[in-house]
Design a protein around this motif. Structure first.
Motif, mmCIF file in Angstrom:
data_model
loop_
_atom_site.group_PDB
_atom_site.id
_atom_site.type_symbol
_atom_site.label_atom_id
_atom_site.label_comp_id
_atom_site.label_asym_id
_atom_site.label_seq_id
_atom_site.Cartn_x
_atom_site.Cartn_y
_atom_site.Cartn_z
ATOM 1 N N ASN A 1 25.963 -26.123 -36.245
ATOM 2 C CA ASN A 1 27.271 -26.277 -36.893
ATOM 3 C C ASN A 1 27.127 -26.597 -38.379
ATOM 4 O OD1 ASN A 1 28.946 -25.716 -34.684
ATOM 5 N ND2 ASN A 1 28.713 -27.800 -33.900
ATOM 6 N N SER B 1 23.494 -28.169 -31.471
ATOM 7 C CA SER B 1 24.856 -28.138 -31.998
ATOM 8 C C SER B 1 24.905 -28.704 -33.422
ATOM 9 C CB SER B 1 25.780 -28.940 -31.090
ATOM 10 O OG SER B 1 27.089 -28.979 -31.612
ATOM 11 N N GLN B 2 24.225 -29.824 -33.659
ATOM 12 C CA GLN B 2 24.256 -30.446 -34.982
ATOM 13 C C GLN B 2 23.666 -29.520 -36.047
ATOM 14 O OE1 GLN B 2 26.426 -32.615 -34.438
ATOM 15 N NE2 GLN B 2 25.503 -34.574 -35.008
#
Length: 272
Positions: free
Chosen positions: A219, A215-216
């Motif tokens: 995104n 996710s990091q």
């Protein structure tokens, strides 16, 4: 990474690991108010490239020692006869490479601002994903006081962060703003008192490092792509803006602005 900080750039960049999966880069150039010189910028770029391939580094903090973040480019002592060429080389290459390395770093980055953050130092902080500032510090962009036309890529970075109106105020007035105003503008994301600055920064860094890796990375990449593909400049316009910047380095006004700034006096502008 454990033990004492790693010393790079002749000791002007310190690298340590203050928390699990958090790496801290500390600018330490007290004689020049943590000004950014070629060795410091090269060390930042090289360290970020190394950490990008290190699965153990999930967040990078960029900060300054000695109660300062950075006063910007180290151009105050460049000889008159070499000023135009050496200044443009410093700003166009190692500085741009360090900014690009920060923005391209796959994991979250966090700037901790323990003191005044000026010029190129402010753009370096702005290239990080988040910024925590000490309450009471000053932040500013002095090109209007120096006779410098700032890079269009740098100005776009400010417009993306704080909007066109605030960017005009920051660059055309050339005044410093305080941390509280910077927070209101969105130039910084947190303000903390002296007793809480490091703890606030490390808490945020640990949270960033502990979030879902896919996710990091994902995104951060999506945000970067959306920003990069908005309002691309035509090639001829981009060249015009680059030439305006080059001309400012060659101008008598920039030399006068640098001298006046160093001597703490009003500049005598000639418009050439």
């Amino acid at each position: 990474m454990s033990g004492p900080p790693e010393q790079l750039a002749d000791g002007k960049l310190l690298v340590d690991e203050p928390a699990e999966r958090v790496v801290r880069l500390t600018i330490s150039n007290p004689a020049k108010r943590n000004a950014l010189d070629h060795p410091i910028l090269d060390a930042i770029s090289a360290t970020l490239a190394r950490l990008a391939d290190d699965d153990g580094a999930r967040c990078v903090i960029v900060t300054g020692a000695h109660g300062m973040f950075s006063a910007g480019y180290d151009i105050g002592e460049i000889p008159e006869e070499e000023f135009e060429q050496r200044t443009e080389r410093l700003v166009a290459h190692p500085f741009t490479e360090a900014i690009d390395a920060l923005e391209a770093f796959p994991w979250p980055t966090l700037a901790m601002l323990p003191g005044h953050t000026i010029g190129g130092g402010l753009e370096l902080a702005l290239a990080c994903d988040l910024r925590v500032a000490l309450d009471g510090i000053k932040l500013g962009m002095p090109p209007a006081k120096l006779g410098l036309v700032y890079s269009h890529t740098g100005l776009r970075r400010f417009i993306d962060a704080i909007g066109a109106a605030r960017t005009r105020e920051l660059f055309l007035l050339g005044r410093y703003i305080d941390a509280a105003t910077a927070l209101q503008w969105g130039l910084v994301t947190r303000v903390a008192g002296e007793d809480a600055l490091e703890a606030t920064t490390l808490d945020l860094a640990a949270e960033l490092a502990g979030n879902a890796p896919l996710s990091q990375r994902g995104n951060k990449r999506v945000i970067a792509a959306l920003l990069a593909h908005e309002g691309e400049l035509p090639e001829d316009v981009e060249q015009e803006l680059i030439e305006l910047r080059r001309a400012s380095f060659a101008s008598a006004d920039m030399r006068e602005g640098m001298k006046a700034f160093a001597e703490r006096r009003p500049a005598r502008w000639q418009g050439r």
